[in-house]
Design a protein around this motif. Structure first.
Motif, short mmCIF file in Angstrom:
data_model
loop_
_atom_site.label_atom_id
_atom_site.label_comp_id
_atom_site.label_asym_id
_atom_site.label_seq_id
_atom_site.Cartn_x
_atom_site.Cartn_y
_atom_site.Cartn_z
N LEU A 106 0.82 -1.21 0.00
CA LEU A 106 0.00 0.00 0.00
C LEU A 106 0.85 1.26 0.00
O LEU A 106 0.33 2.36 -0.23
CB LEU A 106 -0.93 0.01 1.22
N LEU A 107 2.14 1.12 0.25
CA LEU A 107 3.05 2.26 0.25
C LEU A 107 4.21 1.99 -0.70
O LEU A 107 4.63 0.83 -0.87
CB LEU A 107 3.59 2.53 1.66
N PRO A 108 4.76 3.03 -1.31
CA PRO A 108 5.89 2.85 -2.23
C PRO A 108 7.17 2.54 -1.47
O PRO A 108 7.23 2.71 -0.24
CB PRO A 108 5.98 4.21 -2.93
N PRO A 109 8.22 2.10 -2.15
CA PRO A 109 9.52 1.89 -1.49
C PRO A 109 10.00 3.17 -0.82
O PRO A 109 9.79 4.27 -1.34
CB PRO A 109 10.44 1.49 -2.65
N ARG A 110 10.65 3.02 0.31
CA ARG A 110 11.08 4.18 1.07
C ARG A 110 12.00 5.10 0.28
O ARG A 110 11.95 6.32 0.40
CB ARG A 110 11.78 3.73 2.35
N ARG A 111 12.83 4.51 -0.59
CA ARG A 111 13.78 5.32 -1.36
C ARG A 111 13.09 6.26 -2.34
O ARG A 111 13.68 7.21 -2.83
CB ARG A 111 14.74 4.40 -2.12
N LEU A 112 11.81 5.99 -2.65
CA LEU A 112 11.08 6.80 -3.62
C LEU A 112 10.06 7.73 -2.96
O LEU A 112 9.32 8.43 -3.66
CB LEU A 112 10.35 5.90 -4.63
N LEU A 113 10.02 7.74 -1.64
CA LEU A 113 9.00 8.54 -0.95
C LEU A 113 9.09 10.03 -1.29
O LEU A 113 8.07 10.71 -1.41
CB LEU A 113 9.12 8.35 0.57
N ARG A 114 10.30 10.52 -1.45
CA ARG A 114 10.46 11.95 -1.77
C ARG A 114 9.82 12.28 -3.11
O ARG A 114 9.12 13.28 -3.24
CB ARG A 114 11.94 12.33 -1.78
N SER A 115 10.05 11.43 -4.11
CA SER A 115 9.46 11.67 -5.43
C SER A 115 7.94 11.58 -5.37
O SER A 115 7.23 12.36 -6.02
CB SER A 115 10.01 10.66 -6.44
N TYR A 116 7.43 10.64 -4.60
CA TYR A 116 5.98 10.52 -4.48
C TYR A 116 5.38 11.70 -3.72
O TYR A 116 4.26 12.13 -4.00
CB TYR A 116 5.60 9.20 -3.80
N ALA A 117 6.12 12.23 -2.76
CA ALA A 117 5.65 13.41 -2.03
C ALA A 117 5.54 14.61 -2.97
O ALA A 117 4.58 15.39 -2.91
CB ALA A 117 6.58 13.72 -0.86
N VAL A 118 6.54 14.75 -3.87
CA VAL A 118 6.49 15.84 -4.85
C VAL A 118 5.30 15.67 -5.78
O VAL A 118 4.57 16.62 -6.07
CB VAL A 118 7.81 15.88 -5.66
N THR A 119 5.10 14.44 -6.26
CA THR A 119 3.96 14.17 -7.14
C THR A 119 2.65 14.47 -6.45
O THR A 119 1.75 15.08 -7.03
CB THR A 119 3.99 12.69 -7.58
N SER A 120 2.52 14.05 -5.19
CA SER A 120 1.29 14.31 -4.43
C SER A 120 1.05 15.80 -4.26
O SER A 120 -0.07 16.30 -4.46
CB SER A 120 1.37 13.64 -3.06
N ALA A 121 2.09 16.53 -3.86
CA ALA A 121 1.94 17.97 -3.64
C ALA A 121 1.48 18.68 -4.91
O ALA A 121 0.69 19.62 -4.86
CB ALA A 121 3.26 18.56 -3.16
N ALA A 122 1.95 18.19 -6.06
CA ALA A 122 1.65 18.87 -7.32
C ALA A 122 0.29 18.49 -7.89
O ALA A 122 -0.51 19.37 -8.22
CB ALA A 122 2.75 18.55 -8.34
#
Length: 315
Positions: A63-79
């Protein structure tokens, strides 16, 4: 699969996403007839997150992405989960017509191409930039002519919306190079829930609710289609066809949105709109013939490396 075939398949997938997105502004207008604009902007992501969670559970993936990609997913979510819905919704609520908003957002492919260069390492050839600039210029001239040569506060909100979308599309497409597009948008929605769910609950209890058939239908569309299902072919198309090139299919979105605005909202558009739309379509065709060099070291979207990375994602 040849590079040209892969590029055209990516373009067709991206076009399906554009078709889904083209109804977003009319649906948002319908939704805001019964709900607060902030509730529509944030609540749509909660609806989409619920659908995404079901899909992730059925597929048997985390249900959650790999931890190493969390920053990229946070950027995608914010945008794409917060930025674009909030800014565009406020512009519509502030008086911008659906037609006017659609044409301003038509500059989005140019913004996406710029972010593809800055963030994804793509290198479009000069002819690509010429066609892209002509498309953006056509839309800009049309927008200013319709607004009497003035830039309004709604236009500024729309510019913030398109910048948000450009960032989110680019970041999501980068993630789609190693993760299927439907999982990328699903993870982005789930990552946003610690903020989106509490905010939506507060807005549900503190804003005036006047639900009707049309407002509920509009809310459902922006939640399920615009915020989730439309991103599945969109991100896959950007990853396969190239972010800069496939992203140019969104130049067709203003024309489609104008059509929906005319059919559903009875908004009028004249010959200038038709001319601007034809100019945009010609620019789309030109961008699709212009070669875009992929980032160095990036395997083709259909290569075994990409497939293997996707399969090897921890479950």
């Amino acid at each position: 699969m040849s590079e040209r075939t892969r590029a055209w398949r990516g373009t067709m997938l991206a076009a399906l996403g554009v078709l889904a997105f083209s109804m977003t502004f009319p649906a948002t207008v319908f939704a805001m007839r019964g709900f607060d604009p902030y509730l529509v902007a944030i609540g749509r992501s909660v609806i989409a997150a619920a659908a995404a969670t079901v899909c992730l559970l059925v597929a048997g993936v985390p249900l959650l992405p790999p931890r190493r990609l969390l920053r990229s997913y946070a950027v995608t979510s914010a945008a794409v989960v917060f930025g674009f819905p909030v800014f565009s919704g406020l512009a519509l609520y502030g008086g911008a017509s659906t037609a006017h908003s659609a044409v301003v957002i038509g500059l989005l492919p140019a913004a996406t191409a710029v972010f593809a260069v800055l963030r994804a390492g793509e290198r479009p050839r000069p002819m690509f930039w010429v066609a892209c600039a002509l498309g953006g210029a056509s839309i800009t001239v049309f927008t200013l002519s319709q607004g009497g040569g003035h830039v309004t506060a709604a236009d500024l909100l729309l510019v913030l919306a398109l910048l948000s979308a450009g960032i989110g599309y680019t970041e999501g497409a980068r993630l789609s190079r190693e993760t299927p597009g439907w999982r990328v948008i699903s993870y982005a929605l789930v990552v946003a829930t610690p903020i989106s769910v509490p905010v939506t609950l507060v807005l549900l209890f503190t804003t005036d609710l006047r639900p009707s058939a049309e407002s509920l239908a509009g809310f459902a569309w922006v939640g399920v289609i615009s915020m989730f299902l439309g991103f599945v072919p969109w991100y896959a198309g950007l990853a396969m066809g190239g972010i800069a090139r496939a992203g140019q299919t969104q130049l067709m979105q203003p024309l489609l949105t104008l059509l929906w605005a005319w059919l559903l909202l009875s908004e009028y558009f004249g010959p200038a709109t038709v001319l601007a739309s034809l100019a945009v379509l010609l620019c789309v065709a030109a961008t699709q013939r212009a070669r875009v060099t992929p980032p160095a070291g990036s395997p083709p979207a259909s290569s075994p490396a990409v497939t293997r990375r996707s399969r090897d994602t921890p479950r």
